[in-house]
Design a protein around this motif. Structure first.
Motif, PDB file in Angstrom:
ATOM      1  N   LEU A   1      99.241  18.534   3.717  1.00  0.00           N
ATOM      2  CA  LEU A   1     100.412  19.490   3.888  1.00  0.00           C
ATOM      3  C   LEU A   1     100.778  19.759   5.259  1.00  0.00           C
ATOM      4  O   LEU A   1     101.813  20.560   5.411  1.00  0.00           O
ATOM      5  N   TYR A   2     100.290  18.884   6.296  1.00  0.00           N
ATOM      6  CA  TYR A   2     100.927  18.968   7.446  1.00  0.00           C
ATOM      7  C   TYR A   2     102.341  18.650   7.768  1.00  0.00           C
ATOM      8  O   TYR A   2     102.628  17.510   7.539  1.00  0.00           O
ATOM      9  N   GLN A   3     103.009  19.694   8.233  1.00  0.00           N
ATOM     10  CA  GLN A   3     104.519  19.689   8.394  1.00  0.00           C
ATOM     11  C   GLN A   3     105.306  18.903   7.361  1.00  0.00           C
ATOM     12  O   GLN A   3     106.228  18.381   7.428  1.00  0.00           O
ATOM     13  N   ARG A   4     105.023  19.402   5.856  1.00  0.00           N
ATOM     14  CA  ARG A   4     105.763  19.033   4.945  1.00  0.00           C
ATOM     15  C   ARG A   4     106.279  20.213   3.948  1.00  0.00           C
ATOM     16  O   ARG A   4     105.155  21.048   3.413  1.00  0.00           O
ATOM     17  N   HIS A   5     107.310  20.297   3.843  1.00  0.00           N
ATOM     18  CA  HIS A   5     107.959  21.179   2.887  1.00  0.00           C
ATOM     19  C   HIS A   5     107.424  20.779   1.211  1.00  0.00           C
ATOM     20  O   HIS A   5     107.658  19.542   1.244  1.00  0.00           O
ATOM     21  N   LEU A   6     107.528  21.657   0.529  1.00  0.00           N
ATOM     22  CA  LEU A   6     106.795  21.203  -0.505  1.00  0.00           C
ATOM     23  C   LEU A   6     107.781  21.900  -1.883  1.00  0.00           C
ATOM     24  O   LEU A   6     108.262  23.062  -1.786  1.00  0.00           O
ATOM     25  N   LEU A   7     107.993  21.201  -3.041  1.00  0.00           N
ATOM     26  CA  LEU A   7     108.589  21.663  -4.004  1.00  0.00           C
ATOM     27  C   LEU A   7     107.906  21.128  -5.487  1.00  0.00           C
ATOM     28  O   LEU A   7     107.572  19.781  -5.596  1.00  0.00           O
TER      29      LEU A   7
ATOM     30  N   VAL B   1     106.654  25.781  10.654  1.00  0.00           N
ATOM     31  CA  VAL B   1     107.142  26.778   9.748  1.00  0.00           C
ATOM     32  C   VAL B   1     107.919  25.960   8.412  1.00  0.00           C
ATOM     33  O   VAL B   1     108.641  25.267   8.468  1.00  0.00           O
ATOM     34  N   LEU B   2     106.776  26.460   7.335  1.00  0.00           N
ATOM     35  CA  LEU B   2     107.043  25.566   6.207  1.00  0.00           C
ATOM     36  C   LEU B   2     107.750  26.324   4.880  1.00  0.00           C
ATOM     37  O   LEU B   2     107.251  27.394   4.929  1.00  0.00           O
ATOM     38  N   MET B   3     108.007  25.862   3.924  1.00  0.00           N
ATOM     39  CA  MET B   3     108.748  26.470   2.905  1.00  0.00           C
ATOM     40  C   MET B   3     108.138  25.378   1.618  1.00  0.00           C
ATOM     41  O   MET B   3     108.432  24.194   1.324  1.00  0.00           O
ATOM     42  N   TYR B   4     107.348  26.288   0.693  1.00  0.00           N
ATOM     43  CA  TYR B   4     106.910  25.775  -0.565  1.00  0.00           C
ATOM     44  C   TYR B   4     107.622  26.729  -1.524  1.00  0.00           C
ATOM     45  O   TYR B   4     107.658  27.786  -1.591  1.00  0.00           O
ATOM     46  N   GLU B   5     108.073  25.924  -2.514  1.00  0.00           N
ATOM     47  CA  GLU B   5     109.041  26.559  -3.754  1.00  0.00           C
ATOM     48  C   GLU B   5     108.264  26.083  -4.927  1.00  0.00           C
ATOM     49  O   GLU B   5     107.868  24.693  -5.214  1.00  0.00           O
ATOM     50  N   GLY B   6     108.158  26.932  -6.055  1.00  0.00           N
ATOM     51  CA  GLY B   6     107.772  26.465  -7.335  1.00  0.00           C
ATOM     52  C   GLY B   6     108.937  26.820  -8.270  1.00  0.00           C
ATOM     53  O   GLY B   6     109.318  28.165  -8.358  1.00  0.00           O
TER      54      GLY B   6
ATOM     55  N   VAL C   1     115.202  26.811   7.003  1.00  0.00           N
ATOM     56  CA  VAL C   1     113.746  26.445   7.121  1.00  0.00           C
ATOM     57  C   VAL C   1     113.611  24.851   6.935  1.00  0.00           C
ATOM     58  O   VAL C   1     112.745  24.225   7.641  1.00  0.00           O
ATOM     59  N   HIS C   2     114.284  24.368   5.929  1.00  0.00           N
ATOM     60  CA  HIS C   2     113.940  22.919   5.708  1.00  0.00           C
ATOM     61  C   HIS C   2     114.644  22.002   6.760  1.00  0.00           C
ATOM     62  O   HIS C   2     114.000  20.857   7.209  1.00  0.00           O
ATOM     63  N   ASN C   3     115.447  22.307   7.605  1.00  0.00           N
ATOM     64  CA  ASN C   3     116.521  21.519   8.554  1.00  0.00           C
ATOM     65  C   ASN C   3     115.602  21.689   9.712  1.00  0.00           C
ATOM     66  O   ASN C   3     115.380  20.616  10.599  1.00  0.00           O
TER      67      ASN C   3
ATOM     68  N   VAL D   1     118.462  21.795  -1.552  1.00  0.00           N
ATOM     69  CA  VAL D   1     117.249  22.455  -1.643  1.00  0.00           C
ATOM     70  C   VAL D   1     116.294  21.548  -2.072  1.00  0.00           C
ATOM     71  O   VAL D   1     115.298  21.336  -1.361  1.00  0.00           O
ATOM     72  N   ARG D   2     116.516  20.997  -3.160  1.00  0.00           N
ATOM     73  CA  ARG D   2     115.465  19.889  -3.720  1.00  0.00           C
ATOM     74  C   ARG D   2     115.167  18.659  -2.880  1.00  0.00           C
ATOM     75  O   ARG D   2     114.098  18.228  -2.843  1.00  0.00           O
ATOM     76  N   GLU D   3     116.330  18.376  -2.457  1.00  0.00           N
ATOM     77  CA  GLU D   3     116.191  17.080  -1.478  1.00  0.00           C
ATOM     78  C   GLU D   3     115.634  17.461   0.066  1.00  0.00           C
ATOM     79  O   GLU D   3     115.501  16.429   0.624  1.00  0.00           O
ATOM     80  N   GLY D   4     115.466  18.743   0.350  1.00  0.00           N
ATOM     81  CA  GLY D   4     114.835  18.961   1.653  1.00  0.00           C
ATOM     82  C   GLY D   4     113.369  19.109   1.718  1.00  0.00           C
ATOM     83  O   GLY D   4     112.722  19.121   2.635  1.00  0.00           O
ATOM     84  N   ALA D   5     112.833  18.887   0.580  1.00  0.00           N
ATOM     85  CA  ALA D   5     111.335  18.897   0.199  1.00  0.00           C
ATOM     86  C   ALA D   5     110.620  17.625   0.545  1.00  0.00           C
ATOM     87  O   ALA D   5     111.207  16.486   0.396  1.00  0.00           O
ATOM     88  N   HIS D   6     109.655  17.291   1.429  1.00  0.00           N
ATOM     89  CA  HIS D   6     109.150  16.344   1.787  1.00  0.00           C
ATOM     90  C   HIS D   6     108.103  15.655   0.459  1.00  0.00           C
ATOM     91  O   HIS D   6     107.956  14.610   0.560  1.00  0.00           O
ATOM     92  N   THR D   7     107.339  16.585   0.004  1.00  0.00           N
ATOM     93  CA  THR D   7     106.525  16.454  -0.915  1.00  0.00           C
ATOM     94  C   THR D   7     107.341  16.960  -2.089  1.00  0.00           C
ATOM     95  O   THR D   7     107.613  18.414  -2.418  1.00  0.00           O
ATOM     96  N   ARG D   8     107.613  16.230  -3.230  1.00  0.00           N
ATOM     97  CA  ARG D   8     108.108  16.655  -4.617  1.00  0.00           C
ATOM     98  C   ARG D   8     107.211  16.229  -5.662  1.00  0.00           C
ATOM     99  O   ARG D   8     106.913  15.128  -5.742  1.00  0.00           O
ATOM    100  N   ALA D   9     106.827  17.299  -6.359  1.00  0.00           N
ATOM    101  CA  ALA D   9     106.022  17.117  -7.595  1.00  0.00           C
ATOM    102  C   ALA D   9     106.605  17.649  -9.007  1.00  0.00           C
ATOM    103  O   ALA D   9     107.311  18.622  -8.877  1.00  0.00           O
ATOM    104  N   SER D  10     106.353  16.969  -9.985  1.00  0.00           N
ATOM    105  CA  SER D  10     106.886  17.532 -11.226  1.00  0.00           C
ATOM    106  C   SER D  10     105.988  17.345 -12.465  1.00  0.00           C
ATOM    107  O   SER D  10     105.274  16.637 -12.637  1.00  0.00           O
TER     108      SER D  10
END
Length: 709
Positions: free
Chosen positions: A364-370, A508-513, A499-501, A526-535
């Motif tokens: 999770l280190y320094q990675r935004h999540l979607l 300071v990280l952003m997790y969205e579901g 926050v993503h930028n 927004v979706r392309e700003g996440a480093h980790t993308r899961a579906s």
């Protein structure tokens, strides 16, 4: 006047009794059943016997074992032919040419030429071998007789009996006679049994190779359910995909089609094999035939995954054991190991298992999540399990907005500094202000980092579950700026983008579901700003592209092929924070499910690691506020807080009550009313927890005295 009445025609005799009449009803005999001819009855009996399943099974058994012998003979003959001729090298050469691999074709041609040269030398040697064999036999016989005679002379000298000179020679002659006698006795039975042994050997070869038509095989073999994956099965499945160029190439290869395949290796609950496609066949053609390929392999569609490795014109097939993916995986280490802790910077969250059955852990280190997917597929559980692991690192601060409001995040009360739970526009407004608070904290940290590049900040994670509610919110503020939407005027959208930028560099990280992604409820930026993308499971390939990106989907990621309702908790992940096989763009993870009770237990362990966190919760309109009690609540277990921090927490607690009118002076006046006031500490105004508690005690005491009066 009277007279007599004379009755005329009077019958002096009484009328006789009527004679009863008996009616007879004649019932005709039923028609006699016609006697069927013997040939009709026999035909029916024969037809019934032939149609009986036992008869079919017996006939199939007899045919199968008979055909095993014929198939075994064919296989043995083919092997003998391959061993005596260059046919094998010819097949491999044609296969390499059909696959477009000219280097391999040249190599097989060279090997074939060497085989022919060696065979020619052996045949030339046969021309001289009879003479050499005769010479060798004569020399051997002479030397043998001479040796026996010398042995006899030695025995005669030892026994002083001249007759012993021929004793060794006669012993050998008797032994040869015994061998001839044995052969004469055994020869007859051997001629009788030999053919049966040969047939048994041929049957064994045919049975091992299942060299019989499909209709003659047993029911389980005909269905192919659970059938082990072999090179011939894979090649046949590829041949029957309906791709003309591929079918033609494999047909030309013949038995050498297996040269397309790498070794089949066990990979978790299945097997993995790389397929080098022939020239003229593209990888996306095979990817588009996933369902047909799975059915050709006697598997369900979800049990076959097709990815693209680094090698050109190659697809990698992972084929699950039949039914293996329907079995649940084990519990999370967070549940089974109560001593487990987390390290945000160096550790990895135990998220689940990959398809091989290996542990899948995410950094999770320094990675935004979607995380996205259809409703009720396990999105919240997958997101919450990551947050629960991170909570075991006491440095991590959480600010959470659950826009579903079903209590899925209630266990973070006392862990998160902000906890918003509810689906209304008011909750979206508070969630927007929470994300804007992340932006403010991010800017403060950036300014501090510019002044001191060595400063280290604790991780701050903002979580918005059901983020589509925020993007679709129609509410506007006093300046007519919308909270939702995807335009530059949208407050929530712009806060997330900020926050993503820049948030990552100061932790300071952003997790969205979010669920069922579209351009309206999940904007592209927004979706392309996440480093980790899961579906999780999605409805269409277009949604899969939105969730994971076009590169991942082109590389084989297919969340739209997951089964809705059956593959709950199964995620397709694209991230550099998880170990992905080399050459692939994504990995499929079956996540551990952590129930509410277990989540509460983990949260309690996380709270025990901390000094105490006061959670600011959104309060519905109409609730009356106790300002002094709220001050005590936002201070929590801290011994003291700066006055501006107290004001900020009050604002987050209820912006409508503690708005801009609440200043340092008003806070000071509140405390002075009950005999306390803010003090300075190191030149900064602070509010002491003990002072606030004393003010509460003074107020209660005064209130009680007033009531007594």
């Amino acid at each position: 006047m009277s007279g007599n009445v004379v009755h005329l025609h009077k019958d002096p005799t009484p009328a006789p009794e009527p004679t009863p009449v008996t009616t007879l009803t004649v019932v005709p005999d039923p028609p006699a059943t016609p006697v069927l001819p013997l040939w009709v009855r026999s035909g029916r009996a024969i037809r019934a016997a032939v149609a009986d399943e036992r008869t079919k099974t017996a006939a199939r058994t007899v045919a199968r074992h008979s055909l095993y012998i014929a198939g075994g003979a064919r296989i043995v003959a083919r092997r003998a032919w391959d061993g005596r001729t260059a046919a094998r090298y010819e097949r491999y050469m044609r296969a390499a040419e059909a696959a477009g691999n000219m280097e391999a074709a040249a190599e097989w041609e060279e090997r074939g030429q060497r085989f022919r040269e060696a065979r020619h030398r052996r045949r030339m040697d046969l021309l001289h071998s009879p003479l050499d064999a005769a010479k060798g036999a004569a020399v051997g016989t002479g030397m043998g007789i001479g040796g026996l005679v010398l042995l006899g002379i030695a025995m005669a000298l030892a026994t002083k009996d001249p007759a012993d000179v021929v004793t060794p020679l006669m012993a050998v002659i008797k032994f040869i006679n015994l061998l001839i006698t044995i052969v004469r006795v055994v020869w007859g039975p051997a001629l009788t049994i030999g053919p049966f042994l040969a047939l048994l050997a041929l049957w064994s070869v045919g049975a091992h190779q299942k060299a019989a038509p499909q209709w003659a095989l047993p029911a389980n073999a005909r269905s192919g359910a659970g059938e082990p994956i072999t090179p011939s099965i894979v090649v046949k499945a590829l041949r029957d995909l309906g791709i003309p160029a591929l079918r033609k190439a494999i047909t030309e290869m013949g038995d050498a089609g297996a040269s397309m395949l790498s070794p089949i290796v066990i990979a978790g609950c299945g097997v993995e094999v790389d397929v080098t496609l022939p020239s003229g066949v593209s990888t996306n053609e095979v990817q588009g035939k996933r369902r047909k390929l799975a059915e050709n392999l006697s598997r369900h569609e979800h049990e076959v995954f097709i990815t693209i490795p680094e090698a050109a014109r190659t697809v990698r097939l992972w084929i699950a054991d039949s039914g293996a993916l329907d079995e649940p995986i084990g519990p999370s280490p967070l549940v089974t190991d109560e001593t487990l802790t987390a390290d945000y910077e160096k550790g990895r969250a135990p998220w689940g298992q990959d398809l091989r059955g290996d542990a899948a852990a995410l950094s999770l280190y320094q990675r935004h999540l979607l995380i996205t997917g259809l409703s009720n597929q396990g999105k919240t559980a997958a997101l919450r399990s990551l947050a629960l692991w991170a909570s075991l690192d006491r440095r991590v601060e959480f600010r959470i907005a659950d826009l579903k409001g079903a209590g899925d995040w209630a266990m973070f009360d006392g862990l998160a500094t902000v906890l918003i739970q509810g689906p209304t526009d008011e909750h979206v407004i508070e969630a927007t202000k929470m994300v804007e608070g992340l932006v403010e904290e991010m800017n403060r940290r950036i300014a501090e980092r510019q002044a001191d590049p060595t400063v280290v900040f604790g991780p701050l994670i903002g979580i918005v579950d059901e983020a589509q509610v925020a993007f679709m919110c129609p509410a506007v503020d006093d300046e007519k700026r919308p909270y939702g939407g995807s335009k530059a005027t949208s407050r929530y959208f712009m806060a997330v983008r900020k926050v993503h930028n820049q948030g990552r560099v100061v932790d300071v990280l952003m997790y969205e579901g979010t669920q069922d992604p579209t351009d309206q409820n999940l904007p592209k930026l927004v979706r392309e700003g996440a480093h980790t993308r899961a579906s999780l499971a999605l409805g269409t390939e277009a949604q899969a592209v939105m969730a994971l990106g076009e590169k991942a989907v082109n590389g084989g990621a297919a969340p739209h092929l997951l089964r809705q309702g059956l593959d709950k908790g199964t995620l397709v992940v694209a991230s550099d924070g998880i170990d992905i096989p080399k050459g692939q763009s994504s990995i499929t993870v079956r996540t551990h499910f952590i129930g509410d009770d277990d989540a509460k237990a983990i949260a309690e362990r996380a709270k025990a690691l901390r000094d105490g966190v006061t959670t600011l919760r959104v309060v519905e309109q109409g609730d009356e506020r106790d300002a002094l009690a709220d001050v005590a609540s936002v201070i929590g277990d801290a011994s003291r807080l700066r006055t501006n921090e107290v004001l900020k927490r009050l604002h987050a607690l209820d912006p409508k009550v503690y708005g801009d009118q609440w200043t340092n002076d008003r806070l000071k006046a509140l405390l002075e009313e009950y005999g306390e006031e803010p003090k300075k500490s190191h030149g900064v105004m602070v509010v002491h927890r003990d002072h606030v508690l004393r003010a509460l005690a003074n107020r209660d005491t005064n209130g009680s005295a007033s009531a007594a009066e």
